[in-house]
Write an enzyme that holds these catalytic residues in place. Structure first.
Site, PDB file in Angstrom:
ATOM      1  N   HIS A  86       3.807  -2.754   3.978  1.00  0.00           N
ATOM      2  CA  HIS A  86       4.674  -2.567   5.862  1.00  0.00           C
ATOM      3  C   HIS A  86       3.541  -3.130   6.801  1.00  0.00           C
ATOM      4  O   HIS A  86       2.325  -2.358   6.002  1.00  0.00           O
ATOM      5  CB  HIS A  86       5.584  -1.512   5.498  1.00  0.00           C
ATOM      6  CG  HIS A  86       5.133   0.137   5.359  1.00  0.00           C
ATOM      7  ND1 HIS A  86       3.779   0.325   6.721  1.00  0.00           N
ATOM      8  CD2 HIS A  86       4.848   0.915   4.422  1.00  0.00           C
ATOM      9  CE1 HIS A  86       3.769   1.062   6.343  1.00  0.00           C
ATOM     10  NE2 HIS A  86       3.393   1.553   5.050  1.00  0.00           N
ATOM     11  N   ASP A  88       3.699  -2.300   9.841  1.00  0.00           N
ATOM     12  CA  ASP A  88       2.878  -1.285  10.687  1.00  0.00           C
ATOM     13  C   ASP A  88       2.739   0.213  10.097  1.00  0.00           C
ATOM     14  O   ASP A  88       2.669   0.606   9.356  1.00  0.00           O
ATOM     15  CB  ASP A  88       4.878  -1.113  11.526  1.00  0.00           C
ATOM     16  CG  ASP A  88       6.091  -0.394  10.349  1.00  0.00           C
ATOM     17  OD1 ASP A  88       5.405  -1.022   9.275  1.00  0.00           O
ATOM     18  OD2 ASP A  88       6.503   0.569  10.834  1.00  0.00           O
ATOM     19  N   GLU A 183       8.364  -0.228   8.617  1.00  0.00           N
ATOM     20  CA  GLU A 183       8.591   0.909   7.177  1.00  0.00           C
ATOM     21  C   GLU A 183       8.848   2.280   7.694  1.00  0.00           C
ATOM     22  O   GLU A 183       9.722   2.889   7.862  1.00  0.00           O
ATOM     23  CB  GLU A 183       8.029   1.268   6.247  1.00  0.00           C
ATOM     24  CG  GLU A 183       7.805   1.159   5.205  1.00  0.00           C
ATOM     25  CD  GLU A 183       7.461   2.862   4.565  1.00  0.00           C
ATOM     26  OE1 GLU A 183       7.583   3.478   3.492  1.00  0.00           O
ATOM     27  OE2 GLU A 183       6.891   3.203   6.118  1.00  0.00           O
ATOM     28  N   GLU A 184       7.646   2.350   8.770  1.00  0.00           N
ATOM     29  CA  GLU A 184       7.510   3.670   9.388  1.00  0.00           C
ATOM     30  C   GLU A 184       8.564   4.855   9.989  1.00  0.00           C
ATOM     31  O   GLU A 184       8.661   5.541  10.227  1.00  0.00           O
ATOM     32  CB  GLU A 184       6.096   4.175  10.506  1.00  0.00           C
ATOM     33  CG  GLU A 184       4.593   3.499   9.393  1.00  0.00           C
ATOM     34  CD  GLU A 184       4.823   4.503   8.301  1.00  0.00           C
ATOM     35  OE1 GLU A 184       4.856   5.722   8.244  1.00  0.00           O
ATOM     36  OE2 GLU A 184       3.841   4.354   7.382  1.00  0.00           O
TER      37      GLU A 184
END
Length: 418
Positions: A86, A88, A183-184
């Site tokens: 990911h 981010d 994703e975070e």
């Protein structure tokens, strides 16, 4: 004879240093996808680099996902395997203006970060540092996170992609690359098109310690508790006012502290964790995350939380509450146990790369959790980063190189066993 373990792994350090300086922090309050447009800045850079490798279909879609294909070079019918990371970084700590620092030939000392000397990375608090003597450690400068979560994974996949494109002697099937936004904040695969991706199996490169691979995550729900109070002018409130804010505070204060909280649990213990409190006298909203490794225990925790809410509200007969549970993700082991070859190849790849495989469970989740339940079995392989989401985050260059070789071995093993 040239082998994967004798290949010179060039470029992973330089790529990582370049990527972490691009601010890609996601925003849970945003309703767009990606949640922050700046994530596409890194996406544009990655597509340019993939194209320069000779990958002809690399592109960034409107939702911030990167898709790319490394064509098969084997005559066998090999399952299509995807490697995913990911773009981010966490909203918990600033990712703007990251200044990466390389601590060459680390000798076990405390690492004092120059832009804020109060931030000290100590081997006594970071056990894996004891295994890094002689290695090169990358940290931030003390005012931001580093972004190893998960730009280490991106740098590793990009480096492995270049090696696969330039070393046809490494036989492999079709390899797919997927880089995701957000994703975070739990939205990493909300808009991913798996038909377009066209993979049979996948590996997220988003884990921690070198040699580790994870086939089990928490199961996760979000709980929203809405308290409706009784608002009265405070000058005339005696015996009448019932503040939703104060009731919400009582509910939070009523949570167990010696168990069922992140501060007092470890291993396979679950928790209930309040992450947000908003509101005013008439209405207050508490957002909780609930975590455990089994769905049954997850539901037990939710029942205990609602019992605390009911008990608190029983002292305020004029007030009401609404208790809403939303599923977030489930333990990917439920899926991966049905596809044992995925983990078997991951474990063997780590061993072939010269490490003792460590099979772990994650006290958290990855994109692989949801991808697995969407039909793409997807364990999580180490990327080498540590102390995620904070200013003490660090990664070893040598561990990133080990991750690159692990990716190459996974690709080769699927072809070998086809």
């Amino acid at each position: 004879m040239l082998t994967i373990n004798t290949l010179r792994v060039l470029g992973v350090e330089e790529r990582f240093l370049r990527y972490v300086q691009v601010d890609t922090q996601s925003d849970p309050a945003s309703k767009t996808c990606p949640s922050t447009e700046k994530q596409k800045n890194l996406g544009t850079l990655l597509v340019k680099e993939l194209s320069a490798m000779g990958i002809t279909d690399a592109h960034l879609d409107a939702h911030g996902y990167i898709f790319a294909t490394i064509p098969a070079n084997s005559d066998k019918h090999v399952p299509t395997v995807c490697f995913c990371s990911h773009m981010d970084t966490s909203p918990d700590c600033s990712g703007a203006g990251v200044k990466p620092i390389i601590h060459r030939d680390y000798q076990g000392e405390d690492l004092v970060l120059p832009d804020d000397p109060s931030i000290v990375i100590k081997p006594t608090e970071h056990a894996d540092l004891k295994n890094q003597v002689g290695n090169d450690i990358i940290t931030a400068s003390g005012t931001t996170l580093l972004g190893a979560d998960d730009k280490a994974g991106i740098a590793e996949i990009m480096t492995a992609a270049e090696l696969l494109m330039t070393h046809p002697e490494i036989k492999h099937g079709t390899i797919k690359i997927l880089f995701t936004p957000d994703e975070e904040i739990g939205r990493g695969v909300d808009r991913v098109d798996l038909n377009k991706l066209g993979a049979d199996y996948a590996y997220t490169i988003d884990g921690e310690t070198a040699g580790s691979i994870e086939d089990e995550t928490f199961s996760a729900d979000g709980v929203t508790v809405t308290i409706s109070g009784v608002s009265v002018h405070p000058g005339f409130a005696k015996g009448k006012l019932q503040s939703a804010i104060k009731i919400a505070a009582e509910i939070i204060a009523g949570l167990p502290t010696d168990r069922l909280s992140p501060e007092s649990t470890e291993g396979r213990e679950g928790f209930v964790h309040p992450v947000s409190l908003t509101g005013h006298v008439e209405q207050a909203v508490i957002e909780f995350i609930v975590r455990d490794f089994t769905d049954d225990r997850l539901h037990t925790h939710e029942a205990e939380l609602e019992a605390i809410v009911k008990s608190t509200l029983s002292r305020y007969p004029g007030c009401t509450y609404h208790f809403e549970v939303k599923e977030q993700y489930r333990n990917m082991k439920q899926v991966l146990d049905k596809h044992p070859q995925v983990m078997a190849i991951g474990l063997e790849a780590i061993e072939r790369a010269g490490m003792q495989p460590i099979r772990r469970s994650i006290r958290g989740g990855t994109d692989g959790s949801r991808l697995s339940f969407m039909g793409l079995p997807c364990p999580n392989v180490f990327a080498g980063g540590h102390a995620f989401h904070g200013k003490q985050e660090w990664v070893s260059v040598q561990d990133m190189e080990k991750a690159v070789r692990t990716i190459l071995h996974i690709a080769a093993l699927w072809e070998e066993q086809a």
